[in-house]
Design an enzyme around this catalytic site. Structure first.
Site, PDB file in Angstrom:
ATOM      1  N   HIS A 497       0.834  -1.207   0.000  1.00 29.29           N
ATOM      2  CA  HIS A 497       0.000   0.000   0.000  1.00 29.29           C
ATOM      3  C   HIS A 497       0.869   1.258   0.000  1.00 29.29           C
ATOM      4  CE1 HIS A 497      -3.563   2.442   1.384  1.00 29.29           C
ATOM      5  NE2 HIS A 497      -2.575   3.195   1.852  1.00 29.29           N
ATOM      6  N   GLU A 498       1.796   1.329   0.938  1.00 33.51           N
ATOM      7  CA  GLU A 498       2.622   2.545   1.033  1.00 33.51           C
ATOM      8  C   GLU A 498       3.528   2.699  -0.183  1.00 33.51           C
ATOM      9  OE1 GLU A 498       1.933   4.797   3.037  1.00 33.51           O
ATOM     10  OE2 GLU A 498       0.578   3.625   4.292  1.00 33.51           O
TER      11      GLU A 498
END
Length: 706
Positions: A497-498
């Site tokens: 995600h990051e």
């Protein structure tokens, strides 16, 4: 997002520098920030920056930008885009440079000195920002250019920037009378200080609690890796020979999942969810009162009934009604599913002879048992295949196969902590794109959670495409003396995600700083991050990176099948706790009346209104809901779900063409990842997908419909 003044109160602090490495002739304090860094790729010289450099650099940065603004405002030439908007967008480079480093490190490695300086700077920076956005001479020039709808001959990007600045000034109160402007300045200073204090209190509460276990019998059920990590934590805390569990998620969550000691699960979980609500010096309830009421007052001064209406006017959602519509629609599915899940868990308790009702501190423990029963899926069996370094290589591989990117580890770049690693990112043709920092393990001076930001943004300046310096920060499972960092499935998903956010920053290719990278609406910024999650556990991708850390064996098909089969397990709980928090956020920020709020009662009534079952609490209770009270997501936590409508639909394009289809990837890069805020988000999305997103894929991904 305000331009001109880059101050990200979102994240991080300063490392302790080794003074012996610094030259005695380094110049006056702060001067290291006065020009672009003379380092490889212009990276911050963390080995030379001292704490004493920050305050002088901030003061000089504010003074310098003030002079730049006065020059623009007092220009006697007729206002144009080139002599007003461009210099405005480029102003404050020194202030941006020191802000990005100081606030970029503030949440990763803070200390009392940094916290004190942040509090000292808060009102000064608030006043500085107001001095710019309430400068009538400057606004009159912007307005003159903005009102010239026929003779400008601007590109779409230039008009977007012009319109963005115009609206930022209006939303900052430039149209108010003098007495209201003065009150607005006071509100902004107070809010700046309050949000800072909220985050500081939360960090102290998180770091201030330790569950110390003295008896080995109290470790019953815990996997060996969890026990070893707790022993290491005890040693670091001066409790050698014991075991320590804290309130960082990699510590409390596995304890909740595996500990057979129900009383200790309750004790640790309550400590986690009572952070900021203990009626002590770190209590956040009065701060929440003050923040909510000041936000109401500010919104109404600016012509909006509620803070949510003020915020959402600039987001894709546009109105609170649209947000509530999405949240309530998903809530119906989530609540029904979570009730079924609770019934299953209670049946498991009863079958074991447990004479008690399922409570929130029991959910993870019995859900883990049920998952093993249903799918024979034991997370401890999986973790050896998810060594952190292998997962990181996995996201690098996905980025290479999609976009042709390459990552080369750099050993000549100064870092703010020895655990930070640095990479050069190059494009398929070998050209330099970005520098990328990773900082993945919890420390006492680091905020909880995971995030992405930048030490320098992308823009074209004087004909040169200045490339960004991007970082990802996380709080993943630490390596121990005997094992490397082995990630949970949740941590793997978070790393992907990051990294999606990081790609949004790295691949930015716009002209103006105010529009670059992730400078987009809150409910669009999560699209690049959340779409990356779809690759994390795809069978074809797992075989590229999931290898046993001891044997090098590729994850076997039977485990991949188990991961896939269990992918929608516990989704009622996961969705319910998220939507409950998002609705709590909206309930706070759709208040119209300034009044004393009993935070506990408000939260209780908010949850009762939607029928949240007792066995589940919101993912974030009010007093540690940093997203909305110190992190920039007020009236915006819904954005993760809004963006999931986008990401689920967007990934469907890859499903239809192939998950590494080059043309689909090119369309996504060219129309989303590289474009920043140069066009309306839905326009950009439709250029990629050819149509607006279909919400059916969100419901399918969560297992709510077939």
């Amino acid at each position: 997002m305000k331009r001109v003044l880059f101050i990200t109160f979102v994240l991080m602090t300063l490392l302790s520098c080794n003074n012996s490495q610094k030259s005695a002739s380094r110049g006056e304090p702060g001067s290291i920030f006065f020009s672009e860094f003379d380092t490889p790729y212009g990276t911050p010289p963390f080995d030379q920056i001292e704490f004493a450099d920050y305050r002088p650099a901030f003061l000089a940065g504010m003074k310098g930008q003030t002079a730049e603004i006065e020059t623009i405002a007092n220009n006697t030439e007729a206002p144009t885009f080139e002599n007003t908007i461009v210099p405005l967008d480029n102003s404050g480079r020194l202030l941006s440079r020191v802000s990005r480093v100081f606030y970029g490190l503030k949440s990763s490695e803070t200390n009392d000195s940094i916290q004190a300086l942040a509090e000292e700077l808060s009102p000064l920076l608030s006043e500085h920002s107001d001095n710019i956005y309430l400068n009538e001479m400057l606004f009159n020039r912007i307005k003159t250019v903005h009102d010239d709808t026929t003779g400008l001959n601007l590109t779409a990007e230039q008009y977007r920037l012009l319109d963005d600045y115009y609206k930022s000034f209006v939303r900052s109160g430039i149209m108010l009378d003098e007495s209201d402007k003065e009150r607005l300045r006071e509100i902004n200073k107070e809010l700046s200080a309050l949000t800072l204090r909220f985050g500081s209190n939360l960090l102290k509460e998180t770091n201030g609690y330790k569950l110390v276990i003295n008896k080995e019998a109290d470790l019953a059920g815990l996997p060996e890796g969890v026990i070893t990590a707790a022993a290491d934590a005890a040693k670091a805390a001066g409790e050698e020979g014991k075991w320590v569990f804290g309130l960082q998620k990699p510590s409390w969550l596995p304890f909740l999942q595996y500990s057979e000691k129900r009383d200790l699960r309750e004790k640790l979980y309550k400590a986690m969810y009572m952070r900021g609500d203990n009626d002590n010096e770190n209590d956040n309830k009065q701060i929440i009162n003050d923040i909510v009421n000041l936000r109401i007052e500010k919104a109404q001064m600016l012509g909006f009934d509620t803070h949510a209406e003020f915020i959402l006017a600039e987001n894709m959602a546009k109105t609170p009604a649209n947000v509530y519509k999405l949240l309530n629609e998903v809530w119906e599915y989530a609540l029904a599913q979570s009730k079924k899940e609770a019934t299953e868990l209670q049946a498991l308790i009863d079958a074991e002879g447990g004479n008690f009702k399922l409570a929130s501190w029991d959910w993870w423990y019995y859900a883990e048992k049920l998952r093993q029963q249903k799918y024979a899926l034991n997370e401890e069996e999986l973790k050896p295949y998810f060594k952190m370094e292998n997962v990181r290589e996995g996201v690098f591989t996905v980025a290479n196969k999609l976009y042709g990117l390459n990552f080369k580890k750099l050993d000549n770049i100064a870092v703010y902590n020895p655990e930070v690693e640095v990479y050069e990112v190059t494009d398929a043709d070998g050209s330099h794109l970005s520098v990328f920092y990773t900082d993945y393990f919890p420390r006492s001076g680091k905020n909880a959670g995971a995030w992405m930001s930048s030490f320098r943004g992308q823009q074209v300046l004087d004909g040169i495409n200045i490339r960004p310096l991007i970082y990802n920060v996380g709080n993943f499972t630490r390596p121990t003396e005997t094992t490397p960092s082995l990630l949970t499935l949740d941590e793997v998903e978070t790393l992907f995600h990051e990294f999606g956010h990081a790609l949004h920053g790295m691949l930015s290719d716009v002209t103006y700083a105010g529009l670059s990278g992730t400078s987009v609406s809150r409910d669009f910024v999560e699209l690049p991050s959340q779409i990356m999650e779809h690759w994390a556990f795809h069978p074809d991708v797992l075989k590229l990176y999931a290898r046993h850390y001891q044997t090098g064996e590729v994850i076997p098909d039977e485990l991949i099948a188990k991961i896939d089969a269990a992918s929608k397990f516990n989704m009622g709980f996961t969705t319910a706790e998220f939507v409950a928090a998002a609705l709590l956020d909206m309930d706070y920020h759709t208040q119209r009346e300034i009044k004393k709020i009993d935070v506990r009662e408000f939260e209780k009534q908010s949850m009762a209104k939607i029928g949240l079952i007792d066995e589940i609490i919101p993912r974030y209770r009010s007093t540690y809901f940093s997203h909305i009270f110190s992190g920039g997501y007020s009236a915006g936590y819904y954005a993760y779900l809004w963006a999931e409508v986008l990401d689920a639909d967007a990934f469907q394009a890859f499903v239809e063409k192939g998950i590494f289809d080059k043309e689909t990837a090119r369309l996504f890069r060219d129309n989303v990842l590289s474009k920043g805020n140069t066009e309306d988000p839905m326009v950009l999305y439709k250029k990629f997908r050819g149509a607006e997103p279909n919400p059916i894929y969100l419901l399918k991904n969560r297992g709510f419909i077939e």
